[in-house]
Write an enzyme that holds these catalytic residues in place. Structure first.
Site, PDB file in Angstrom:
ATOM      1  N   ASN A   1     -22.742 -10.558  13.494  1.00  0.00           N
ATOM      2  CA  ASN A   1     -21.967 -10.233  14.690  1.00  0.00           C
ATOM      3  C   ASN A   1     -22.675 -10.785  15.925  1.00  0.00           C
ATOM      4  OD1 ASN A   1     -23.877  -8.176  14.056  1.00  0.00           O
ATOM      5  ND2 ASN A   1     -22.890  -6.715  15.416  1.00  0.00           N
TER       6      ASN A   1
ATOM      7  N   GLU B   1     -22.380 -10.330  19.856  1.00  0.00           N
ATOM      8  CA  GLU B   1     -21.761  -9.534  20.916  1.00  0.00           C
ATOM      9  C   GLU B   1     -21.808 -10.279  22.239  1.00  0.00           C
ATOM     10  OE1 GLU B   1     -23.572  -5.636  20.799  1.00  0.00           O
ATOM     11  OE2 GLU B   1     -22.490  -5.156  18.948  1.00  0.00           O
TER      12      GLU B   1
ATOM     13  N   CYS C   1     -17.117 -10.548  15.139  1.00  0.00           N
ATOM     14  CA  CYS C   1     -17.704  -9.839  14.004  1.00  0.00           C
ATOM     15  C   CYS C   1     -18.361 -10.819  13.027  1.00  0.00           C
ATOM     16  CB  CYS C   1     -16.629  -9.065  13.246  1.00  0.00           C
ATOM     17  SG  CYS C   1     -15.929  -7.695  14.163  1.00  0.00           S
TER      18      CYS C   1
ATOM     19  N   GLU D   1     -18.032 -11.020   9.756  1.00  0.00           N
ATOM     20  CA  GLU D   1     -17.129 -11.576   8.743  1.00  0.00           C
ATOM     21  C   GLU D   1     -16.392 -12.792   9.286  1.00  0.00           C
ATOM     22  OE1 GLU D   1     -17.437  -8.493   9.792  1.00  0.00           O
ATOM     23  OE2 GLU D   1     -16.621  -7.021   8.393  1.00  0.00           O
TER      24      GLU D   1
ATOM     25  N   CYS E   1     -13.597  -4.379   9.939  1.00  0.00           N
ATOM     26  CA  CYS E   1     -12.631  -3.846  10.922  1.00  0.00           C
ATOM     27  C   CYS E   1     -11.242  -4.424  10.635  1.00  0.00           C
ATOM     28  CB  CYS E   1     -13.074  -4.193  12.334  1.00  0.00           C
ATOM     29  SG  CYS E   1     -12.769  -5.916  12.795  1.00  0.00           S
TER      30      CYS E   1
HETATM   31  N1  THU Z   1     -18.693  -5.405  13.552  1.00  0.00           N
HETATM   32  C1  THU Z   1     -18.734  -6.430  12.657  1.00  0.00           C
HETATM   33  O1  THU Z   1     -19.511  -7.378  12.800  1.00  0.00           O
HETATM   34  N2  THU Z   1     -17.868  -6.402  11.614  1.00  0.00           N
HETATM   35  C2  THU Z   1     -16.957  -5.407  11.401  1.00  0.00           C
HETATM   36  O2  THU Z   1     -16.119  -5.537  10.521  1.00  0.00           O
HETATM   37  C3  THU Z   1     -17.040  -4.175  12.182  1.00  0.00           C
HETATM   38  C4  THU Z   1     -17.800  -4.284  13.463  1.00  0.00           C
HETATM   39  C5  THU Z   1     -19.614  -5.445  14.706  1.00  0.00           C
HETATM   40  C6  THU Z   1     -18.919  -5.684  16.015  1.00  0.00           C
HETATM   41  C7  THU Z   1     -19.892  -5.064  16.988  1.00  0.00           C
HETATM   42  O3  THU Z   1     -20.852  -6.051  17.344  1.00  0.00           O
HETATM   43  C8  THU Z   1     -20.581  -3.980  16.207  1.00  0.00           C
HETATM   44  O4  THU Z   1     -20.283  -4.219  14.836  1.00  0.00           O
HETATM   45  C9  THU Z   1     -20.127  -2.574  16.557  1.00  0.00           C
HETATM   46  O5  THU Z   1     -18.760  -2.468  16.502  1.00  0.00           O
END
Ligand code: THU
Length: 179
Positions: free
Chosen positions: A84, A86, A95, A97, A133
Site C-alpha cells: 500500500n 498512502e 492498496c 493488491e 477492500c
Molecule cells: N489497504 C490495502 O492495502 N489493501 C486493502 O485491501 C485494504 C486496505 C491499505 C490502504 C491503507 O493504506 C491502509 O491499508 C489502511 O486502510
C-alpha cells in the site's frame, strides 16, 4: 499437489409483494469447486506478500499491507508484488493488491492464478481485518476467472496458514460488463 474444496453457497431466492411490485431478495448460487493447488506455491506467495508489506508507505494509517501474485497466462510464473502506498490527501492512497495487479497487467498479463494478501499488522485477527477492500475486490474480479484463488494471510494459534476464497465468494454479484 493438494485439492482445495470451496463449499457450495446456495440459498433460495425470496422476496415480498408490495403494492408497487415485488421486492426481490436474490439467494446466492455458488457451486462447489475443487481445485488442485501446489502448497509450495501458496507458501511462497504468502512469504512474498509479507516481504512486500515491509515496503509499505503507510505513515498515516500505520497499517502495512503486501500482496503477491502469479498470473495464469505468464509462462514463467513471475511473482508480482505490491504494497500500500498512502498519500497525504488520503483519497489518493493505493492498496497493495491493486499495485501488484497493476504491475502484472502492465507486464502484459491478464489472468490471476493465485493472489496472496498479507495485512501483517492484523494477522491474528478476524477475516474482515485481513481481507481485500471492496475496490480491490472489483479490480481482482477484472483479472480473475473460475480458477483464480485469493489467499488471505493468517497467523494465530490455530496453525492455519491462510484463508482461501475465489472471486465468487469474495465478491458475489460483482459488477460485470457482460452480455
Ligand atoms: N489497504 C490495502 O492495502 N489493501 C486493502 O485491501 C485494504 C486496505 C491499505 C490502504 C491503507 O493504506 C491502509 O491499508 C489502511 O486502510
Amino acid at each position: 499437489m493438494s485439492e482445495i474444496i470451496l463449499p457450495a453457497v446456495e440459498l433460495p431466492d425470496s422476496g415480498v409483494e408490495t403494492p408497487r411490485g415485488r421486492v426481490s431478495v436474490p439467494g446466492p448460487r455458488i457451486a462447489e469447486k475443487r481445485l488442485a493447488v501446489d502448497p509450495g506455491h501458496i507458501f511462497g506467495l504468502l512469504l512474498a506478500a509479507r516481504a512486500a508489506a515491509e515496503k509499505a508507505h503507510a505513515p498515516y494509517s500505520r497499517f502495512h499491507v503486501g500482496a503477491a501474485l502469479t498470473m495464469a497466462d505468464d509462462p514463467v510464473g513471475t511473482v508480482f508484488t505490491g504494497c500500500n502506498v498512502e498519500n497525504a490527501s488520503y483519497g489518493a492512497t493505493i492498496c497493495a493488491e491493486r499495485n501488484a495487479i497493476a504491475a502484472a497487467a502492465g507486464a502484459g498479463f491478464r489472468k490471476i492464478a493465485l493472489l496472496a494478501v498479507s495485512t501483517c499488522d492484523s494477522l491474528s485477527g478476524p477475516l474482515p481485518g485481513r481481507s481485500p477492500c471492496g475496490v480491490c475486490r472489483q479490480v481482482i474480479r477484472e483479472f480473475a476467472d473460475a480458477r483464480t484463488l485469493v489467499l488471505i494471510d493468517r497467523d494465530d494459534a490455530s496453525g492455519i496458514l491462510c484463508d482461501v476464497v475465489d472471486i465468487d465468494r469474495l465478491l458475489p454479484w460483482g459488477f460485470a460488463l457482460e452480455p
